[in-house]
Design a protein around this motif. Structure first.
Motif, mmCIF file in Angstrom:
data_model
loop_
_atom_site.group_PDB
_atom_site.id
_atom_site.type_symbol
_atom_site.label_atom_id
_atom_site.label_comp_id
_atom_site.label_asym_id
_atom_site.label_seq_id
_atom_site.Cartn_x
_atom_site.Cartn_y
_atom_site.Cartn_z
ATOM 1 N N VAL A 217 -1.548 4.866 3.240
ATOM 2 C CA VAL A 217 -1.732 4.275 1.920
ATOM 3 C C VAL A 217 -1.437 5.381 0.910
ATOM 4 O O VAL A 217 -2.143 6.399 0.875
ATOM 5 C CB VAL A 217 -3.169 3.752 1.739
ATOM 6 C CG1 VAL A 217 -3.344 3.187 0.323
ATOM 7 C CG2 VAL A 217 -3.498 2.696 2.787
ATOM 8 N N SER A 218 -0.410 5.221 0.104
ATOM 9 C CA SER A 218 -0.017 6.290 -0.808
ATOM 10 C C SER A 218 -0.996 6.409 -1.974
ATOM 11 O O SER A 218 -1.745 5.480 -2.293
ATOM 12 C CB SER A 218 1.396 6.059 -1.328
ATOM 13 O OG SER A 218 1.443 4.922 -2.169
ATOM 14 N N ARG A 219 -0.972 7.568 -2.626
ATOM 15 C CA ARG A 219 -1.908 7.865 -3.713
ATOM 16 C C ARG A 219 -1.788 6.855 -4.849
ATOM 17 O O ARG A 219 -2.791 6.479 -5.467
ATOM 18 C CB ARG A 219 -1.639 9.282 -4.223
ATOM 19 C CG ARG A 219 -2.560 9.719 -5.351
ATOM 20 C CD ARG A 219 -2.389 11.204 -5.648
ATOM 21 N NE ARG A 219 -0.981 11.517 -5.933
ATOM 22 C CZ ARG A 219 -0.535 12.764 -6.072
ATOM 23 N NH1 ARG A 219 -1.352 13.787 -5.919
ATOM 24 N NH2 ARG A 219 0.734 12.973 -6.360
ATOM 25 N N SER A 220 -0.581 6.408 -5.154
ATOM 26 C CA SER A 220 -0.395 5.492 -6.275
ATOM 27 C C SER A 220 -1.037 4.131 -6.030
ATOM 28 O O SER A 220 -1.421 3.431 -6.969
ATOM 29 C CB SER A 220 1.095 5.333 -6.582
ATOM 30 O OG SER A 220 1.788 4.828 -5.456
ATOM 31 N N VAL B 156 0.821 -1.208 0.000
ATOM 32 C CA VAL B 156 0.000 0.000 0.000
ATOM 33 C C VAL B 156 0.857 1.261 0.000
ATOM 34 O O VAL B 156 0.326 2.372 -0.064
ATOM 35 C CB VAL B 156 -0.959 0.023 1.207
ATOM 36 C CG1 VAL B 156 -1.900 -1.164 1.172
ATOM 37 C CG2 VAL B 156 -0.186 0.062 2.524
ATOM 38 N N HIS B 157 2.156 1.078 0.065
ATOM 39 C CA HIS B 157 3.096 2.202 0.134
ATOM 40 C C HIS B 157 4.465 1.606 -0.151
ATOM 41 O O HIS B 157 4.678 0.401 0.016
ATOM 42 C CB HIS B 157 3.036 2.826 1.535
ATOM 43 C CG HIS B 157 3.815 4.093 1.703
ATOM 44 N ND1 HIS B 157 5.163 4.094 2.001
ATOM 45 C CD2 HIS B 157 3.428 5.394 1.640
ATOM 46 C CE1 HIS B 157 5.569 5.349 2.109
ATOM 47 N NE2 HIS B 157 4.552 6.160 1.892
ATOM 48 N N ARG B 158 5.408 2.429 -0.587
ATOM 49 C CA ARG B 158 6.738 1.874 -0.829
ATOM 50 C C ARG B 158 7.346 1.299 0.442
ATOM 51 O O ARG B 158 8.252 0.462 0.390
ATOM 52 C CB ARG B 158 7.666 2.939 -1.416
ATOM 53 C CG ARG B 158 7.915 4.132 -0.525
ATOM 54 C CD ARG B 158 8.760 5.176 -1.240
ATOM 55 N NE ARG B 158 9.007 6.352 -0.415
ATOM 56 C CZ ARG B 158 9.983 6.444 0.480
ATOM 57 N NH1 ARG B 158 10.803 5.422 0.674
ATOM 58 N NH2 ARG B 158 10.133 7.547 1.189
ATOM 59 N N SER B 159 6.821 1.688 1.608
ATOM 60 C CA SER B 159 7.363 1.213 2.884
ATOM 61 C C SER B 159 6.393 0.360 3.680
ATOM 62 O O SER B 159 6.721 -0.045 4.804
ATOM 63 C CB SER B 159 7.779 2.418 3.756
ATOM 64 O OG SER B 159 8.791 3.176 3.133
ATOM 65 N N HIS B 160 5.201 0.064 3.133
ATOM 66 C CA HIS B 160 4.195 -0.636 3.926
ATOM 67 C C HIS B 160 3.500 -1.739 3.121
ATOM 68 O O HIS B 160 3.188 -1.558 1.947
ATOM 69 C CB HIS B 160 3.103 0.322 4.423
ATOM 70 C CG HIS B 160 3.607 1.480 5.213
ATOM 71 N ND1 HIS B 160 3.014 2.717 5.193
ATOM 72 C CD2 HIS B 160 4.667 1.593 6.059
ATOM 73 C CE1 HIS B 160 3.665 3.543 5.982
ATOM 74 N NE2 HIS B 160 4.684 2.883 6.514
ATOM 75 N N ILE B 161 3.244 -2.858 3.784
ATOM 76 C CA ILE B 161 2.368 -3.914 3.299
ATOM 77 C C ILE B 161 1.320 -4.145 4.368
ATOM 78 O O ILE B 161 1.644 -4.211 5.565
ATOM 79 C CB ILE B 161 3.144 -5.230 3.036
ATOM 80 C CG1 ILE B 161 4.151 -5.048 1.905
ATOM 81 C CG2 ILE B 161 2.182 -6.367 2.717
ATOM 82 C CD1 ILE B 161 5.070 -6.244 1.716
ATOM 83 N N LEU B 162 0.060 -4.278 3.968
ATOM 84 C CA LEU B 162 -1.014 -4.501 4.929
ATOM 85 C C LEU B 162 -1.657 -5.872 4.725
ATOM 86 O O LEU B 162 -1.778 -6.350 3.599
ATOM 87 C CB LEU B 162 -2.102 -3.438 4.786
ATOM 88 C CG LEU B 162 -1.795 -2.030 5.298
ATOM 89 C CD1 LEU B 162 -3.000 -1.130 5.063
ATOM 90 C CD2 LEU B 162 -1.419 -2.058 6.767
ATOM 91 N N ALA B 163 -2.091 -6.470 5.844
ATOM 92 C CA ALA B 163 -2.926 -7.670 5.795
ATOM 93 C C ALA B 163 -4.374 -7.213 5.805
ATOM 94 O O ALA B 163 -4.797 -6.488 6.718
ATOM 95 C CB ALA B 163 -2.636 -8.567 6.993
ATOM 96 N N PHE B 164 -5.150 -7.597 4.811
ATOM 97 C CA PHE B 164 -6.524 -7.129 4.704
ATOM 98 C C PHE B 164 -7.374 -7.421 5.947
ATOM 99 O O PHE B 164 -8.152 -6.570 6.368
ATOM 100 C CB PHE B 164 -7.196 -7.723 3.457
ATOM 101 C CG PHE B 164 -6.699 -7.133 2.178
ATOM 102 C CD1 PHE B 164 -6.934 -5.811 1.864
ATOM 103 C CD2 PHE B 164 -5.979 -7.899 1.281
ATOM 104 C CE1 PHE B 164 -6.469 -5.256 0.687
ATOM 105 C CE2 PHE B 164 -5.506 -7.360 0.096
ATOM 106 C CZ PHE B 164 -5.749 -6.024 -0.202
ATOM 107 N N PRO B 165 -7.250 -8.611 6.570
ATOM 108 C CA PRO B 165 -8.091 -8.864 7.746
ATOM 109 C C PRO B 165 -7.843 -7.914 8.913
ATOM 110 O O PRO B 165 -8.696 -7.786 9.805
ATOM 111 C CB PRO B 165 -7.719 -10.310 8.130
ATOM 112 C CG PRO B 165 -7.204 -10.915 6.870
ATOM 113 C CD PRO B 165 -6.485 -9.810 6.175
#
Length: 248
Positions: free
Chosen positions: A235-238, A201-210
């Motif tokens: 969560v970045s714009r891209s 969701v960002h160049r520095s972040h990954i999220l778990a949907f749950p």
């Protein structure tokens, strides 16, 4: 260095003993013929160095590495196995390919002595990478991640990960209980984690949907993701359109 020899074949253990007679600074404190015996001996005596055969019946050398409470320097030995060799090379960990020569054995021991002298912290991360690569080929749960945690290497179930944060060349794995530092970069983790559960969701972040409770606009085309424990992750714009499509 206090050394433990682990190999299921007695002649192989005797050969190591013979080769060590010409090398100083190594005191052999014991021998083991099974993985279970090796785990017990390592946890009880905490040797400085372990000569560890990879291919043993029952628990193999990688299983031993996963179950010990403290990480000694390790010199692996193996007969030719394509996946094992690839794992060693990916983890930048030295190994002895059976049958090996006296000169090759001495080189491996000298490298272990050098690591011991300089107290190489990076070696534990290299072992974690080795275990990650090896288990990816043989384990029933190839997505399981291995990280250094204190004085040992532990598996982290991806289902327990809530979000991932880049930390230079490393990554922080945030779970309900604690945060682990992985030697894998966030790009490598993105490739490893299941896209049905995780998303960059960002160049520095990954999220778990749950773990996501809700999103709200950040006013610049992106979002702030609020997790169900109150943590806020940008969560970045891209990435925003894809995240919105996946959640709505």
């Amino acid at each position: 260095m206090r050394a433990l020899i682990v190999d299921d074949e007695p002649p192989a253990r005797s050969l190591i003993q013979e080769y060590l007679e010409e090398i100083g600074r190594i005191e052999v404190t014991g021998e083991c013929g099974t993985g279970r015996a090796a785990i017990e001996a390592i946890n009880e005596t905490a040797p400085d160095l372990v000569f560890l055969d990879v291919q043993m019946p029952g628990l193999d050398g990688f299983d031993v590495l996963e179950r010990i409470d403290t990480l000694p320097d390790i010199i692996f030995s193996t007969a030719y196995d394509e996946y094992a060799i690839e794992a060693f090379e990916a983890g930048a960990v030295d190994y002895l390919l059976k049958p090996y020569t006296r000169a090759r054995f001495q080189t491996a021991v000298e490298r272990a002595l050098e690591r011991h002298d300089r107290d190489d912290d990076a070696y534990a991360d290299q072992l974690a990478t080795l275990l990650q690569e090896a288990k990816a080929e043989t384990d029933d749960s190839p997505e399981r991640l291995y990280v250094r945690h204190g004085d040992k290497i532990i598996p982290v179930d991806p289902d327990d990960i809530r979000w991932v944060e880049a930390a230079g060349d490393y990554s922080k794995l945030h779970t309900d209980e604690t945060t682990y530092l992985s030697s894998m970069g966030i790009g490598a983790l993105e490739d490893r984690l299941a896209p049905t559960r995780f998303m960059r969701v960002h160049r520095s972040h990954i999220l778990a949907f749950p773990a996501i409770d809700h999103l709200y606009s950040d006013g610049s085309g992106g979002y702030k993701a609020v997790l169900d424990d109150g943590t806020t992750v940008r969560v970045s714009r891209s990435y925003a359109p894809e995240v919105r499509d996946r959640l709505v």
